[in-house]
Design an enzyme around this catalytic site. Structure first.
Site, PDB file in Angstrom:
ATOM      1  N   TYR A  98      21.725  -2.668  -2.594  1.00  0.00           N
ATOM      2  CA  TYR A  98      22.723  -2.838  -1.520  1.00  0.00           C
ATOM      3  C   TYR A  98      23.230  -4.403  -1.616  1.00  0.00           C
ATOM      4  O   TYR A  98      23.968  -4.704  -0.712  1.00  0.00           O
ATOM      5  CB  TYR A  98      21.614  -2.780  -0.098  1.00  0.00           C
ATOM      6  CG  TYR A  98      21.437  -1.369   0.017  1.00  0.00           C
ATOM      7  CD1 TYR A  98      21.886  -0.528   0.485  1.00  0.00           C
ATOM      8  CD2 TYR A  98      19.909  -1.196  -0.350  1.00  0.00           C
ATOM      9  CE1 TYR A  98      21.346   0.972   0.699  1.00  0.00           C
ATOM     10  CE2 TYR A  98      19.170   0.067   0.029  1.00  0.00           C
ATOM     11  CZ  TYR A  98      20.158   1.197   0.450  1.00  0.00           C
ATOM     12  OH  TYR A  98      19.712   2.258   0.775  1.00  0.00           O
ATOM     13  N   HIS A 145      28.287  -4.064   4.033  1.00  0.00           N
ATOM     14  CA  HIS A 145      27.321  -4.221   5.195  1.00  0.00           C
ATOM     15  C   HIS A 145      26.319  -5.607   4.939  1.00  0.00           C
ATOM     16  O   HIS A 145      25.578  -5.635   5.913  1.00  0.00           O
ATOM     17  CB  HIS A 145      26.375  -2.826   5.238  1.00  0.00           C
ATOM     18  CG  HIS A 145      25.963  -2.297   6.532  1.00  0.00           C
ATOM     19  ND1 HIS A 145      26.842  -2.937   7.692  1.00  0.00           N
ATOM     20  CD2 HIS A 145      24.946  -1.558   6.913  1.00  0.00           C
ATOM     21  CE1 HIS A 145      26.040  -2.132   8.656  1.00  0.00           C
ATOM     22  NE2 HIS A 145      25.261  -1.473   8.416  1.00  0.00           N
ATOM     23  N   TYR A 153      15.281  -3.133   6.636  1.00  0.00           N
ATOM     24  CA  TYR A 153      16.464  -2.209   6.605  1.00  0.00           C
ATOM     25  C   TYR A 153      16.993  -2.590   7.980  1.00  0.00           C
ATOM     26  O   TYR A 153      16.606  -2.740   9.071  1.00  0.00           O
ATOM     27  CB  TYR A 153      16.196  -0.911   6.201  1.00  0.00           C
ATOM     28  CG  TYR A 153      15.724  -0.580   4.780  1.00  0.00           C
ATOM     29  CD1 TYR A 153      16.794  -0.591   3.888  1.00  0.00           C
ATOM     30  CD2 TYR A 153      14.672  -0.547   4.316  1.00  0.00           C
ATOM     31  CE1 TYR A 153      16.614  -0.285   2.456  1.00  0.00           C
ATOM     32  CE2 TYR A 153      14.115  -0.369   3.207  1.00  0.00           C
ATOM     33  CZ  TYR A 153      15.327  -0.301   1.994  1.00  0.00           C
ATOM     34  OH  TYR A 153      14.747  -0.121   0.886  1.00  0.00           O
ATOM     35  N   ASN A 160      24.137  -0.709  14.298  1.00  0.00           N
ATOM     36  CA  ASN A 160      22.820  -0.429  14.287  1.00  0.00           C
ATOM     37  C   ASN A 160      21.792  -1.912  14.254  1.00  0.00           C
ATOM     38  O   ASN A 160      20.708  -1.623  15.089  1.00  0.00           O
ATOM     39  CB  ASN A 160      22.331   0.780  13.483  1.00  0.00           C
ATOM     40  CG  ASN A 160      22.731   2.084  13.769  1.00  0.00           C
ATOM     41  OD1 ASN A 160      23.248   2.315  15.128  1.00  0.00           O
ATOM     42  ND2 ASN A 160      23.259   2.918  12.706  1.00  0.00           N
TER      43      ASN A 160
END
EC number: 3.1.1.29
Length: 198
Positions: A14, A19, A64, A112
């Protein structure tokens, strides 16, 4: 003291995602001010620096994105600080790539990570909203934010993160508008504001 939180997902898979620009911003701040190596703490990775006479704890949650609030809450309770002393650096779909806006409170705009933090410490924290642009189609958002920055995009990402780091003392002093203006001028000087980023 202040808690600077960068949002992202842990792991190499990631690390270059759109993000994860919050992690990238925190890493740039750590480099700029010679922060000690990050260590595991508060369900995340932390380091410390001093800006404008203010102790700054840098935090990258390892929970996360969707559970970021757990890590932030652990740090907030350990240091016994108010949510108003927390500044969260995160990707923002509703801003053009390379644009930065600082705001306090408000909604989560479908993010989120912010939603999780708000659930744990209220929404009374400051956010450094780092524009990554929108893919244009709602169904493409997940693929877009979890996609890596392209080689072309990497130029403005590097310049932007460096500018965020250089001007971070203004955030520590509460000079949010000045912080935004300095970043805009840095991007403009680098010729990036002329590439349709703003």
């Amino acid at each position: 003291m202040l808690l600077f939180v960068g949002l992202g997902n842990p792991g190499k898979a990631y690390s270059a995602n759109r993000h994860n620009i919050g992690f990238m911003a925190i890493d740039a701040i750590a480099r700029e001010y010679g922060a000690p190596a990050f260590r595991a703490r508060f369900q995340g990775l932390t380091s410390e620096i001093t800006l404008s006479g203010e102790k700054i704890v840098l935090l990258k949650p390892e929970t996360y994105m969707n559970e970021s609030g757990r890590s932030v809450s652990d740090a907030v309770h350990f240091y016994k600080i108010d949510a108003s002393r927390v500044i969260v650096f995160h990707d923002e779909l509703d801003l053009a790539p390379g644009k930065v806006r600082v705001k306090k409170g408000g909604g989560n705009a479908g993010h989120n990570g912010l939603k999780s933090i708000t659930q744990h410490i209220t929404n009374d924290y400051r956010r450094v909203r780092i524009g990554i642009g929108h893919p244009g189609i709602k169904d493409m958002v997940r693929h877009y934010v979890l996609g890596d920055f392209s080689k072309t995009e990497s130029a403005w990402v590097e310049t932007l993160c460096l500018s965020i780091a250089v001007n971070a003392p203004l955030l520590a002093k509460g000079e949010d508008e000045n912080f935004q203006n300095k970043i805009f001028h840095a991007m403009e000087t680098a010729g990036l504001a002329k590439d349709g980023l703003f």
